[in-house]
Design a protein around this motif. Sequence first.
Motif, PDB file in Angstrom:
ATOM      1  N   LEU A  95      47.857  24.421  51.582  1.00  0.00           N
ATOM      2  CA  LEU A  95      47.460  23.257  51.578  1.00  0.00           C
ATOM      3  C   LEU A  95      47.232  22.657  52.952  1.00  0.00           C
ATOM      4  CD1 LEU A  95      47.489  20.686  50.164  1.00  0.00           C
ATOM      5  CD2 LEU A  95      49.986  20.070  50.453  1.00  0.00           C
ATOM      6  N   CYS A  97      45.882  24.101  55.610  1.00  0.00           N
ATOM      7  CA  CYS A  97      44.613  24.593  55.832  1.00  0.00           C
ATOM      8  C   CYS A  97      43.260  23.666  55.107  1.00  0.00           C
ATOM      9  CB  CYS A  97      44.147  25.911  55.643  1.00  0.00           C
ATOM     10  SG  CYS A  97      44.976  27.181  56.773  1.00  0.00           S
ATOM     11  N   ALA A  98      43.741  23.541  53.610  1.00  0.00           N
ATOM     12  CA  ALA A  98      42.743  22.834  53.117  1.00  0.00           C
ATOM     13  C   ALA A  98      42.544  21.191  53.488  1.00  0.00           C
ATOM     14  CB  ALA A  98      43.360  22.606  51.489  1.00  0.00           C
ATOM     15  N   LEU A  99      43.823  20.667  54.012  1.00  0.00           N
ATOM     16  CA  LEU A  99      43.798  19.309  54.427  1.00  0.00           C
ATOM     17  C   LEU A  99      42.873  19.439  55.845  1.00  0.00           C
ATOM     18  CD1 LEU A  99      47.616  18.292  54.033  1.00  0.00           C
ATOM     19  CD2 LEU A  99      45.534  17.541  52.935  1.00  0.00           C
ATOM     20  N   GLY A 101      40.375  21.357  56.463  1.00  0.00           N
ATOM     21  CA  GLY A 101      38.883  21.302  56.079  1.00  0.00           C
ATOM     22  C   GLY A 101      38.556  19.889  55.804  1.00  0.00           C
ATOM     23  N   PHE A 102      39.381  19.499  54.926  1.00  0.00           N
ATOM     24  CA  PHE A 102      39.060  18.036  54.423  1.00  0.00           C
ATOM     25  C   PHE A 102      38.901  17.044  55.378  1.00  0.00           C
ATOM     26  CE2 PHE A 102      40.133  13.943  52.394  1.00  0.00           C
ATOM     27  CZ  PHE A 102      39.212  14.109  51.105  1.00  0.00           C
ATOM     28  N   PHE A 103      39.906  17.102  56.365  1.00  0.00           N
ATOM     29  CA  PHE A 103      39.535  15.859  57.125  1.00  0.00           C
ATOM     30  C   PHE A 103      38.751  16.169  58.337  1.00  0.00           C
ATOM     31  CE2 PHE A 103      43.380  14.702  55.237  1.00  0.00           C
ATOM     32  CZ  PHE A 103      43.073  13.297  54.958  1.00  0.00           C
ATOM     33  N   HIS A 106      35.419  14.886  57.346  1.00  0.00           N
ATOM     34  CA  HIS A 106      35.248  13.484  57.234  1.00  0.00           C
ATOM     35  C   HIS A 106      35.178  12.604  58.363  1.00  0.00           C
ATOM     36  CE1 HIS A 106      35.359  14.667  53.113  1.00  0.00           C
ATOM     37  NE2 HIS A 106      35.078  13.588  52.585  1.00  0.00           N
ATOM     38  N   SER A 107      36.251  12.333  58.955  1.00  0.00           N
ATOM     39  CA  SER A 107      36.507  11.143  59.549  1.00  0.00           C
ATOM     40  C   SER A 107      35.886  11.194  61.104  1.00  0.00           C
ATOM     41  CB  SER A 107      38.110  10.934  59.646  1.00  0.00           C
ATOM     42  OG  SER A 107      38.113   9.611  60.152  1.00  0.00           O
ATOM     43  N   ILE A 112      42.050  15.214  63.337  1.00  0.00           N
ATOM     44  CA  ILE A 112      43.192  16.016  63.531  1.00  0.00           C
ATOM     45  C   ILE A 112      42.924  17.353  64.670  1.00  0.00           C
ATOM     46  CG2 ILE A 112      43.948  18.153  62.229  1.00  0.00           C
ATOM     47  CD1 ILE A 112      43.676  15.727  60.495  1.00  0.00           C
TER      48      ILE A 112
ATOM     49  N   GLY B  93      37.298  25.485  46.031  1.00  0.00           N
ATOM     50  CA  GLY B  93      37.361  25.620  47.734  1.00  0.00           C
ATOM     51  C   GLY B  93      38.820  25.675  48.002  1.00  0.00           C
ATOM     52  N   LYS B  94      38.911  25.118  49.389  1.00  0.00           N
ATOM     53  CA  LYS B  94      40.340  25.304  49.941  1.00  0.00           C
ATOM     54  C   LYS B  94      41.250  24.427  49.363  1.00  0.00           C
ATOM     55  CE  LYS B  94      38.664  25.849  54.567  1.00  0.00           C
ATOM     56  NZ  LYS B  94      38.427  25.200  55.902  1.00  0.00           N
ATOM     57  N   LEU B  95      40.792  23.200  49.035  1.00  0.00           N
ATOM     58  CA  LEU B  95      41.754  22.453  48.104  1.00  0.00           C
ATOM     59  C   LEU B  95      42.197  22.807  46.982  1.00  0.00           C
ATOM     60  CD1 LEU B  95      43.174  19.861  48.304  1.00  0.00           C
ATOM     61  CD2 LEU B  95      41.091  18.425  47.617  1.00  0.00           C
ATOM     62  N   ALA B  98      44.623  25.549  47.221  1.00  0.00           N
ATOM     63  CA  ALA B  98      45.758  25.170  47.541  1.00  0.00           C
ATOM     64  C   ALA B  98      46.590  24.458  46.484  1.00  0.00           C
ATOM     65  CB  ALA B  98      45.688  24.078  48.591  1.00  0.00           C
ATOM     66  N   LEU B  99      45.865  23.651  45.919  1.00  0.00           N
ATOM     67  CA  LEU B  99      46.424  22.940  44.625  1.00  0.00           C
ATOM     68  C   LEU B  99      47.123  24.202  43.791  1.00  0.00           C
ATOM     69  CD1 LEU B  99      43.944  19.985  43.953  1.00  0.00           C
ATOM     70  CD2 LEU B  99      45.921  20.034  44.694  1.00  0.00           C
ATOM     71  N   GLU B 156      32.733  15.310  47.369  1.00  0.00           N
ATOM     72  CA  GLU B 156      32.421  14.136  46.830  1.00  0.00           C
ATOM     73  C   GLU B 156      31.060  13.713  46.349  1.00  0.00           C
ATOM     74  OE1 GLU B 156      32.748  12.130  51.166  1.00  0.00           O
ATOM     75  OE2 GLU B 156      32.258  10.671  49.810  1.00  0.00           O
ATOM     76  N   MET B 195      43.255  10.981  49.803  1.00  0.00           N
ATOM     77  CA  MET B 195      43.817  11.427  51.062  1.00  0.00           C
ATOM     78  C   MET B 195      43.589  10.661  52.268  1.00  0.00           C
ATOM     79  SD  MET B 195      44.814  15.291  50.081  1.00  0.00           S
ATOM     80  CE  MET B 195      43.204  15.765  50.098  1.00  0.00           C
ATOM     81  N   MET B 196      42.134  10.253  52.323  1.00  0.00           N
ATOM     82  CA  MET B 196      41.595   9.678  53.508  1.00  0.00           C
ATOM     83  C   MET B 196      42.227   8.511  53.582  1.00  0.00           C
ATOM     84  SD  MET B 196      39.275  10.484  55.611  1.00  0.00           S
ATOM     85  CE  MET B 196      39.803   9.401  56.960  1.00  0.00           C
ATOM     86  N   LEU B 199      46.097   8.482  54.723  1.00  0.00           N
ATOM     87  CA  LEU B 199      46.030   8.540  56.051  1.00  0.00           C
ATOM     88  C   LEU B 199      45.889   7.554  57.012  1.00  0.00           C
ATOM     89  CD1 LEU B 199      46.817  10.632  58.098  1.00  0.00           C
ATOM     90  CD2 LEU B 199      44.548  11.426  58.303  1.00  0.00           C
ATOM     91  N   GLU B 200      44.750   6.661  56.277  1.00  0.00           N
ATOM     92  CA  GLU B 200      44.214   5.564  57.193  1.00  0.00           C
ATOM     93  C   GLU B 200      45.519   4.461  57.095  1.00  0.00           C
ATOM     94  OE1 GLU B 200      40.311   4.209  56.013  1.00  0.00           O
ATOM     95  OE2 GLU B 200      39.593   5.316  57.801  1.00  0.00           O
TER      96      GLU B 200
END
Lengths: 212, 212
Positions: A95, A97-99, A101-103, A106-107, A112, B93-95, B98-99, B156, B195-196, B199-200
């Motif tokens: 999880l 690692c997935a997070l 990659g996700f963040f 994006h931001s 991170i 993918g990674k997510l 992880a899920l 997305e 999740m974005m 986190l914000e």
Amino acid sequence: MDNIKVASAKTIARLSIYRRLLRNAMRGGQASVYSHELAEMVGVTAAQVRRDMMEIGFSADSRSGYNIREMIGQISRLLDSPEGENVAIIGMGKLGCALFGFFAGHSNRLKIVAAFDNDPGKAECVISGCRCHAMNRMKDVFARKNIQVVMLAVPEDVAQDVAETAVAAGAKGILNFAPVLLRLPDNIIVQNIDMMVELEKVSYVTRENTRN
Amino acid sequence: MDNIKVASAKTIARLSIYRRLLRNAMRGGQASVYSHELAEMVGVTAAQVRRDMMEIGFSADSRSGYNIREMIGQISRLLDSPEGENVAIIGMGKLGCALFGFFAGHSNRLKIVAAFDNDPGKAECVISGCRCHAMNRMKDVFARKNIQVVMLAVPEDVAQDVAETAVAAGAKGILNFAPVLLRLPDNIIVQNIDMMVELEKVSYVTRENTRN
DNA sequence: TAGATTGTTAATCGATTAACAATC
DNA sequence: TAGATTGTTAATCGATTAACAATC
């Protein structure tokens, strides 16, 4: 402008979504947007959008609607830390690692900048392009990288302990993915993402919904 | 008992959390619990617990409180599909992986029984102990495994397309991790985990909170 | 101007809580 | 019984929406 303070976290969530959609619209060349258009994109009412704009002190021209660029600017002034926000991920299992990659994908303002894991095989390695530290280095790394917000992605049986360690190391806000109610001092902000509960909700509502 | 229907998704979420904590308590040898005890564990008020129990038609003995085993039973009768619920993960993918790891470890009634990905390197392979199918096999697999609920963990830019594919294949409920407002028929249940945005929210509230 | 949109308040809605008589 | 807890309603709270005069 600088002393605007939005009371509700729900409003913050909507503002964050507005901004995302507005950025898409701007990329598409759009310069302004009516409340009902934005509302339609986001899935809320036009009145909601107008009240939110009122709350952040942003107004429109009743002929052309809201200026997209300025609206993004105003939302960003409110949501973003001027210096940017450095975030750590604690727990670099699947999880975590997935997070990452996700963040990482994006931001912009939310970065991170560190990861922690107690697995000796991971500690001090670079995983997914991010240096992974041992848990006992939190205090040091938090201070050095000015980290106040962490994402907690550790197994539930250690979540409370690790959260306490993080708080002792200086964390002030936690996005908690472990299905555990964290007991922490009142001044620590905790937001839970409980995926098990969310899936059970979908499952239940779907079943009720298809029953007839 | 069978025709109880809880209106609010918030109530469902609380019931799910009650059950989790009650299972822990039962494992610890506890047989009954007072509303204020459970409330304290979950982080709600005792009145809330009592009203929730009232809503699902479960009552207590005013001397010993709520019987834990029976309470778990009553909540389960409401939340769980009697036949169990088969769930698919779309996007490995990674997510997605992880899920898979997260849910495979936990649940009992909710079972992840299939995964889908369009990466030819993944399709028809076994990833994390779960067979991964190509996207175009959804209809077939959903029917064969009786899947109505899916978790959407794709990027997305393809989320809307893939969601439509899933619905065409028979999905009725979607837990969506992509930061996108899905446009789907009204009878499809969609729950977003953004999740974005979360986190914000944490970042903003933490900053406001530490300001003084 | 005419007409569509905005800003803003009162009304509405739903969920939560306080309170207390009933219960064991 | 005495005392703590429950079941239940009215009151409260906060967020959302409807509505419309003001605006461009």
